[in-house]
Design a protein around this motif. Structure first.
Motif, PDB file in Angstrom:
ATOM      1  N   ALA A  65       1.094  -1.252  -0.052  1.00  0.00           N
ATOM      2  CA  ALA A  65      -0.038   0.180  -0.009  1.00  0.00           C
ATOM      3  C   ALA A  65       0.902   1.156  -0.127  1.00  0.00           C
ATOM      4  N   GLY A  66       1.855   1.139   0.775  1.00  0.00           N
ATOM      5  CA  GLY A  66       2.588   2.363   0.939  1.00  0.00           C
ATOM      6  C   GLY A  66       3.357   3.072  -0.317  1.00  0.00           C
ATOM      7  N   GLN A  67       3.553   2.247  -1.481  1.00  0.00           N
ATOM      8  CA  GLN A  67       4.033   2.644  -2.586  1.00  0.00           C
ATOM      9  C   GLN A  67       3.262   3.484  -3.605  1.00  0.00           C
ATOM     10  N   HIS A  68       2.181   3.628  -3.239  1.00  0.00           N
ATOM     11  CA  HIS A  68       1.158   4.445  -4.129  1.00  0.00           C
ATOM     12  C   HIS A  68       0.877   5.616  -3.588  1.00  0.00           C
ATOM     13  N   PRO A  69       0.491   6.689  -4.394  1.00  0.00           N
ATOM     14  CA  PRO A  69       0.037   7.898  -3.637  1.00  0.00           C
ATOM     15  C   PRO A  69      -1.809   7.856  -3.564  1.00  0.00           C
ATOM     16  N   PHE A  70      -2.170   6.840  -3.650  1.00  0.00           N
ATOM     17  CA  PHE A  70      -3.473   6.692  -3.373  1.00  0.00           C
ATOM     18  C   PHE A  70      -3.660   5.453  -2.369  1.00  0.00           C
ATOM     19  N   ARG A  71      -4.834   5.484  -1.808  1.00  0.00           N
ATOM     20  CA  ARG A  71      -5.101   4.333  -0.714  1.00  0.00           C
ATOM     21  C   ARG A  71      -5.406   2.817  -1.185  1.00  0.00           C
ATOM     22  N   VAL A  72      -4.896   1.976  -0.817  1.00  0.00           N
ATOM     23  CA  VAL A  72      -5.004   0.509  -1.331  1.00  0.00           C
ATOM     24  C   VAL A  72      -5.594  -0.006  -0.125  1.00  0.00           C
ATOM     25  N   ILE A  73      -6.498  -0.801  -0.397  1.00  0.00           N
ATOM     26  CA  ILE A  73      -7.256  -1.697   0.566  1.00  0.00           C
ATOM     27  C   ILE A  73      -6.825  -3.063   0.062  1.00  0.00           C
ATOM     28  N   ALA A  74      -6.366  -3.935   0.790  1.00  0.00           N
ATOM     29  CA  ALA A  74      -6.397  -5.342   0.286  1.00  0.00           C
ATOM     30  C   ALA A  74      -7.242  -6.220   0.698  1.00  0.00           C
ATOM     31  N   ALA A  75      -7.536  -7.158  -0.140  1.00  0.00           N
ATOM     32  CA  ALA A  75      -8.540  -8.240   0.170  1.00  0.00           C
ATOM     33  C   ALA A  75      -9.799  -7.852   0.722  1.00  0.00           C
ATOM     34  N   GLN A  76     -10.471  -6.738   0.456  1.00  0.00           N
ATOM     35  CA  GLN A  76     -11.808  -6.400   1.023  1.00  0.00           C
ATOM     36  C   GLN A  76     -12.863  -6.180  -0.277  1.00  0.00           C
ATOM     37  N   PRO A  77     -13.374  -7.373  -0.767  1.00  0.00           N
ATOM     38  CA  PRO A  77     -14.529  -7.096  -1.884  1.00  0.00           C
ATOM     39  C   PRO A  77     -15.549  -6.012  -1.579  1.00  0.00           C
ATOM     40  N   ILE A  78     -16.289  -5.533  -2.604  1.00  0.00           N
ATOM     41  CA  ILE A  78     -17.254  -4.561  -2.518  1.00  0.00           C
ATOM     42  C   ILE A  78     -18.293  -5.659  -2.308  1.00  0.00           C
ATOM     43  N   GLU A  79     -19.294  -5.164  -1.319  1.00  0.00           N
ATOM     44  CA  GLU A  79     -20.540  -5.903  -1.018  1.00  0.00           C
ATOM     45  C   GLU A  79     -21.828  -5.402  -1.935  1.00  0.00           C
ATOM     46  N   THR A  80     -21.827  -4.193  -1.941  1.00  0.00           N
ATOM     47  CA  THR A  80     -22.903  -3.412  -2.846  1.00  0.00           C
ATOM     48  C   THR A  80     -22.530  -1.949  -2.957  1.00  0.00           C
ATOM     49  N   ALA A  81     -22.974  -1.476  -4.331  1.00  0.00           N
ATOM     50  CA  ALA A  81     -22.605  -0.078  -4.629  1.00  0.00           C
ATOM     51  C   ALA A  81     -24.025   0.351  -4.222  1.00  0.00           C
ATOM     52  N   LEU A  82     -24.192   1.810  -3.691  1.00  0.00           N
ATOM     53  CA  LEU A  82     -25.157   2.418  -3.139  1.00  0.00           C
ATOM     54  C   LEU A  82     -25.384   3.750  -4.178  1.00  0.00           C
ATOM     55  N   GLY A  83     -26.710   4.210  -4.056  1.00  0.00           N
ATOM     56  CA  GLY A  83     -27.164   5.258  -4.956  1.00  0.00           C
ATOM     57  C   GLY A  83     -28.177   4.791  -5.515  1.00  0.00           C
ATOM     58  N   ARG A  84     -29.069   6.094  -5.835  1.00  0.00           N
ATOM     59  CA  ARG A  84     -30.367   5.674  -6.509  1.00  0.00           C
ATOM     60  C   ARG A  84     -30.238   5.868  -7.988  1.00  0.00           C
ATOM     61  N   ARG A  85     -29.758   6.880  -8.639  1.00  0.00           N
ATOM     62  CA  ARG A  85     -29.662   6.982 -10.155  1.00  0.00           C
ATOM     63  C   ARG A  85     -28.087   6.815 -10.536  1.00  0.00           C
ATOM     64  N   GLN A  86     -27.485   6.812  -9.713  1.00  0.00           N
ATOM     65  CA  GLN A  86     -25.827   6.353 -10.015  1.00  0.00           C
ATOM     66  C   GLN A  86     -25.219   6.379  -8.655  1.00  0.00           C
ATOM     67  N   VAL A  87     -24.089   5.964  -8.909  1.00  0.00           N
ATOM     68  CA  VAL A  87     -23.164   5.375  -7.782  1.00  0.00           C
ATOM     69  C   VAL A  87     -22.885   6.470  -6.621  1.00  0.00           C
ATOM     70  N   GLU A  88     -23.030   6.468  -5.528  1.00  0.00           N
ATOM     71  CA  GLU A  88     -23.039   7.492  -4.430  1.00  0.00           C
ATOM     72  C   GLU A  88     -21.792   7.038  -3.388  1.00  0.00           C
ATOM     73  N   ALA A  89     -21.831   5.470  -3.217  1.00  0.00           N
ATOM     74  CA  ALA A  89     -20.892   5.159  -2.475  1.00  0.00           C
ATOM     75  C   ALA A  89     -20.998   3.682  -2.430  1.00  0.00           C
ATOM     76  N   VAL A  90     -19.700   3.186  -2.037  1.00  0.00           N
ATOM     77  CA  VAL A  90     -19.913   1.679  -1.989  1.00  0.00           C
ATOM     78  C   VAL A  90     -19.676   1.216  -0.691  1.00  0.00           C
ATOM     79  N   ARG A  91     -20.140  -0.168  -0.301  1.00  0.00           N
ATOM     80  CA  ARG A  91     -20.039  -0.678   0.863  1.00  0.00           C
ATOM     81  C   ARG A  91     -19.134  -2.295   0.902  1.00  0.00           C
ATOM     82  N   LEU A  92     -18.331  -2.122   1.479  1.00  0.00           N
ATOM     83  CA  LEU A  92     -17.216  -3.266   1.447  1.00  0.00           C
ATOM     84  C   LEU A  92     -17.717  -4.244   2.391  1.00  0.00           C
ATOM     85  N   THR A  93     -17.407  -5.741   2.046  1.00  0.00           N
ATOM     86  CA  THR A  93     -17.911  -6.627   3.051  1.00  0.00           C
ATOM     87  C   THR A  93     -17.466  -6.767   4.457  1.00  0.00           C
TER      88      THR A  93
END
Lengths: 934, 159
Positions: free
Chosen positions: A347-375
């Motif tokens: 993770a430390g090698q990148h200028p963005f946040r890296v989360i390991a081994a946490q899949p997405i459970e659901t995308a949230l939003g009514r007409r477009q993506v507003e957030a994601v919730r991980l498992t």
């Protein structure tokens, strides 16, 4: 919030701006944009509504794999179902989204999604049944389909297909394809290279790479120039849509304007498939929300088209290719969070946040993506989710060539298995994803792909996990199919419609069958794939038609004397593939005048299309005994005999006169509409069953014009022209004469029932003879006879026209000709079928029909009988005219048992009306045939 | 009531001498030569007639189209071949020019092979390549169709 324009984007010419409209909204664009890139840059998220549930959908991809971004082009340039990802943005283009009314943004039918529980896959098999499913059919049909066709539109302009041969066809101009094309061209082979994109280059157009010290994109451009100088034909915007027998590949090349894509039929000694691979999605709930896109597409839009697809981007990936996307978006200022599902925690090698081994459970939003919730439960605010579940090699053409796929466990993909002759697969299509392996020894610096691990949908997952976005199929639908025991992959497809829309399952087939594999406890290779069929992407029918439409569709043949008939005021119609005079004069009343005058005096008729197929050789007589129902070998020299030729099923195929010129030479004078068919029939039997060195078939129909002189004054007219010695010519005989030094064959044959002569002369000398006949005819009040009048004259005599007074079941016995059936020994065409009892069932005899009133009987009317309260057909009227020579209506028809019912009154039914008629002998005029010698 | 005259639906037949020029191709309707269709033992025909078979247009293993006059009568010849006159049955269109290869690629799927009888623009055609000029012998009744087809194929916008 949504997409925005960045400073990157090498494909754009920022000095040239343009606009187009989408759902009535004006969208700004730059030259070099596709419709999709411009829409994304303008912040447009919802670009369509899904097929069944009318869910809002946004762009998923960037090429032909795109399932959602389809629109209709309106106006003068109307084309339905255009893929916006591949459509160049041009000034003034007018687009309408599909399935959303009045627009994709605001759709009246969006409420349907709330009833989704009641309309899962295959719901229509269980509903809309009572009281009668036909009641629901029109509404359901109106809701089906994607785009809308404007019936008032011109349609595609024609593009003539091109037939090309070459040594090597390379499909796909990415790095692998470019390198293969160069190798082949350098070896001196003739090469054709095609790519579905706007330009050659493939992944090098957007993915950072260095090859031999050059930027990937520059290397690709240099290769293109190199290939062109080596004589390689490079076709862009050209999709290889299908693979066919004997090394044939079909290409569809987009054309400017409204011309249909041009088909190239390429026959290559060797075909190299460098068709790449399509990125996979990831399974999580609501993964169809606008804003969920392919990570590859995210990179492509940014680097090539200067469009960042979002500002707060979550990237979920099973492989390292998506890191390029993350870095690039980070660099233009997007907030990026990368979910590395493989569990790498550098993770430390990148200028963005890296989360390991946490899949997405659901995308949230009514007409477009507003957030994601991980498992894990963590919620991340985002407006965009870029996903990469690995890549599926595009093996379609290999499979169409009957290649057998093999499952690669490490790549979690179907790869080409055993080689197919003349075909090889390279690059990503063969599961080779690393550029350094595709271009070995060329100093490649590029991100390694790092694995192809897939995440397949799991049974009993929560929420709606979308598999096929075009047909609105979710993981639950696959589970439903499994519960209903439709577990074979072919049943899964048809029951849920997974993979059956325009995109043919490019992003949905594999996840669907992987889930079914797990549900049924099988491996993925055990479950297998559905059959791959062309076309890879839709090709308009107009492309296959080419020029074949309008006047080029089944063109008519033209008479040698057409100009003369026009000058004489003929009105032409099309008869049996020929353009012929129907009558001469201003209006149809000419028909009755011609028919009357011809029988009273003399008529002149251009019968040039009459078949004149020569059968020549010592075995000709024997051959013709086989071909004809009637015995023909006994025909004397310079005599004619009328006979039938049957189909192998025993039905009358053609009737006509056979003329014997000498011992070894006959002319088959078949119906003018059957000449090609008879020619093929004769040649086929000659080759199949006879000694080819002793009988030959020569179609000389076009060599001769045949001019018919018919009527009681016909002989006198011919004598006035100078044809003497016709007194001795009996009916059904032949003689030779001359006209101005040119041979004329005169057969005394009658289609009118009057004394009649057919004069055959070389077509290039016909005009002189025809004019002479007209000139001499003035003294006899000769009339020019058109096709309509001729039809009346023959109908008065009960002479048949095959295909009008007969159909596919009519046997010679139905026409009253029993002799050969009862007496002939030896084989003839159709004989065996005539002896089958089933053929005799429901036989209908040809009979005459007399109208009981002055009204002409309707042609096509059925002879009906009421049986058990229901109306049953017992035959139909085949010919019906007013006869000017009998001054009453005449008709013929095929009627069950008709020959034993002469005198009976029958009921005819036609268009809701009933009328009565009397069965009569088929010949209404001069039954003893005295007029033949008048 | 004005009845539709179907002759108005179709383009008129071109005369001998008609010329079409477009897309690097010149098409001409020329006078069709005398010709005979010969089938059977072609070697025997060659012996009896003195015609060199390589100058004839081979249509099938046992069939050839011989251009020009011969003294032989139509019908069966005991040496093992049959002859029929087709002199008035065929029309001839000659094509030449730099665009010829592209036009041929549009007109036919046929590759070069021993038979001169191919399908061209959707109709049966007998090819006669003389140097740079390609002759198309077609049934005379289809000349108007072929002429219109050539005009359309040569006038469609090129890539």
């Amino acid at each position: 919030m949504s997409g925005w324009r960045t400073q990157t984007g090498w494909a754009l010419d920022r000095c040239q701006s343009l606009t187009f409209t989408f759902d009535g909204k004006t969208i700004p664009a730059l030259k070099g944009d596709t419709v999709a890139s411009a829409l994304l840059a303008s912040g447009q998220r919802i670009v369509g509504r899904s097929f069944k549930y009318h869910r809002p959908r946004g762009f998923w991809g960037v090429g032909s794999e795109e399932p959602n971004g389809i629109a209709d082009v309106l106006g003068a340039q109307h084309r339905p179902n255009v893929q916006m990802t591949l459509e160049p943005a041009v000034q003034g283009l007018c687009l309408q989204s599909i399935n959303g009314h009045p627009s994709a943004e605001h759709d009246r039918m969006a409420f349907l999604d709330r009833f989704s529980r009641f309309i899962p896959a295959a719901f229509y098999y269980k509903t809309f049944m009572l009281p009668d499913w036909h009641l629901f059919e029109p509404r359901i049909r109106a809701m089906a389909g994607l785009g809308r066709l404007d019936p008032a539109a011109q349609g595609f302009g024609p593009s003539v297909p091109i037939n090309a041969t070459c040594d090597v066809l390379v499909v796909g101009a990415g790095p692998a394809g470019l390198a293969a094309a160069r190798d082949a061209a350098k070896a001196g082979r003739k090469v054709i290279l095609c790519d579905e994109g706007l330009r050659a280059g493939g992944s090098l157009l957007y993915r950072p790479a260095r090859i031999d010290g050059q930027e990937g994109r520059d290397w690709a451009a240099a290769m293109g120039a190199d290939l062109a100088s080596l004589g390689v034909r490079i076709l862009t915007r050209t999709t290889a849509f299908g693979r066919y027998d004997h090394g044939l590949t079909g290409l569809a090349e987009a054309q400017p304007g409204t011309a249909a894509p041009r088909i190239w039929r390429v026959r290559a000694a060797e075909t190299i498939l460098a068709t790449g691979a399509i990125e996979r999605s990831l399974p999580f709930a609501n993964n169809d929300l606008p804003g969920v896109m392919s990570a590859e597409a995210g990179l492509h839009y940014l680097n090539r088209f200067g469009v960042a697809v979002g500002r707060r981007v979550v990237i979920a990936t099973t492989n390292s290719s998506a890191y390029d996307t993350a870095r690039a978006l980070q660099q233009v200022g997007a907030e990026v969070t990368l979910l590395d599902l493989h569990g790498r925690s550098d993770a430390g090698q990148h200028p963005f946040r890296v989360i390991a081994a946490q899949p997405i459970e659901t995308a949230l939003g009514r007409r477009q993506v507003e957030a994601v919730r991980l498992t894990s439960g963590e919620r991340i605010e985002a407006d965009t989710v870029l996903v990469s579940g690995g890549h599926t090699p595009s093996v379609h053409l290999y499979s169409q060539a009957q290649g057998r796929l093999r499952w690669d466990e490490s790549l979690q993909a179907f790869l080409p298995g055993d080689p197919v002759l003349g075909l090889c697969v390279i690059g990503a299509a063969a599961g080779v994803f690393d550029l350094s392996r595709i271009l070995p020894g060329q100093g490649v610096e590029a991100t390694s792909h790092g694995g192809n691990a897939a995440v397949w949908p799991k049974p009993m997952a929560k929420g709606r996990i979308w598999l096929d976005m075009q047909n609105d199929v979710t993981a639950k639908d696959v589970e439903l199919a499994h519960r209903e025991n439709l577990t074979s992959v072919e049943h899964l497809k048809r029951y849920t419609t997974l993979g059956m829309a325009n995109d043919q399952g490019k992003t949905s087939n594999l996840p669907g069958l992987a889930l079914m594999a797990e549900l049924t406890g099988r491996t993925i290779p055990e479950t297998g794939t559905t059959t791959y069929r062309p076309p890879f992407t839709p090709v308009p029918l107009a492309s296959f038609a080419g020029l074949r439409g309008g006047q080029f569709m089944n063109p008519v043949r033209r008479l040698p004397l057409e100009a003369e008939h026009r000058a004489d005021g003929a009105l032409f119609r099309e008869y049996g593939g020929w353009l012929r005079p129907a009558w001469y004069g201003a209006d149809e009343s000419a028909v009755l005048r011609e028919a009357k005058a011809a029988r009273q005096g003399v008529g002149l008729f251009d019968g040039s299309p009459l078949g004149k197929i020569e059968v020549i050789g010592p075995d000709a007589a024997k051959f013709l005994d086989f071909i004809y129902y009637n015995t023909m070998s006994t025909l004397k020299l310079e005599r004619c005999r009328y006979g039938f030729v049957l189909t192998e099923g025993g039905a009358v195929y053609d009737d006509g006169v056979l003329v014997r010129l000498d011992e070894n030479r006959f002319i088959v004078s078949c119906s003018s509409s059957h000449v090609q068919g008879m020619g093929f029939l004769l040649e086929e039997w000659r080759q199949d069953s006879f000694d080819r060195s002793r009988v030959v078939i020569h179609d000389t129909t076009a060599n001769y014009a045949t001019l018919t002189v018919t009527g009681p004054k016909s002989r006198e007219l011919l004598q006035a022209v100078g044809f003497a010695a016709l007194d001795d010519l009996p009916h059904m005989a032949l003689t030779f004469s001359q006209f101005e030094g040119i041979e004329v064959r005169i057969t005394r044959v009658s289609f009118t029932g009057d004394r009649s002569y057919e004069l055959s002369i070389r077509a290039d000398h016909a005009l002189g003879l025809w004019r002479r006949l007209k000139e001499a005819g003035r003294a006899f009040a000769a009339v020019l006879l058109g096709g309509e009048a001729l039809m009346i004259l023959r109908a008065e005599k009960g002479y048949i026209v095959v295909g009008k007074d007969t159909d596919g079941r009519t046997r010679p016995m139905d026409l009253g000709v029993y002799g050969p059936f009862e007496k002939r020994k030896g084989e003839y065409l159709g004989r065996r079928s005539l002896h089958l009892p089933a053929v005799a069932d429901q036989a209908r005899d040809l009979v005459g029909l007399e109208s009981l009133t002055a009204a002409v009987l309707p042609v096509g009317a059925h002879v009906v009988e009421t049986v058990g309260g229901k109306r049953r057909s017992r035959g139909f009227v085949t010919t019906s005219h007013y006869s000017p020579n009998l001054n009453r209506p005449i008709a013929m028809g095929l009627v069950e048992g008709g020959s034993t019912r002469v005198g009976e009154i029958v009921t005819l039914y036609h268009l809701g009306q009933q009328v009565q008629a009397r069965i009569a002998p088929v010949c209404a005029l001069d039954p003893k045939g005295r007029l033949l010698d008048a | 009531m004005l009845e539709l005259n179907h002759v108005d639906k179709w383009a008129s037949q071109p005369e001998v001498g008609a010329i079409l020029q477009a897309a690097g191709v010149t098409a001409r309707v020329v006078d069709a030569p005398e010709c005979r269709l010969v089938s059977g033992d072609l070697a025997a025909f060659s012996r009896v007639s003195g015609v060199d078979l390589s100058t004839a247009l081979r249509l099938a293993r046992d069939r050839t189209l011989v251009l020009g006059r011969t003294e032989l009568a139509p019908g069966w010849h005991a040496e093992g071949f049959a002859l029929s006159d087709l002199s008035a049955g065929l029309a001839l269109v000659e094509l030449s020019g730099t665009g010829l290869a592209d036009l041929v690629a549009k007109a036919t799927t046929a590759d070069s092979g021993p038979s001169k009888a191919i399908t061209f623009a959707g109709i049966p055609v007998v090819l006669d390549l003389k140097g740079e000029t390609l002759g198309l012998h077609i049934e005379r009744g289809l000349l108007a169709y072929l002429w219109s087809w050539l005009a359309s194929a040569l006038q469609e916008p090129s890539r």
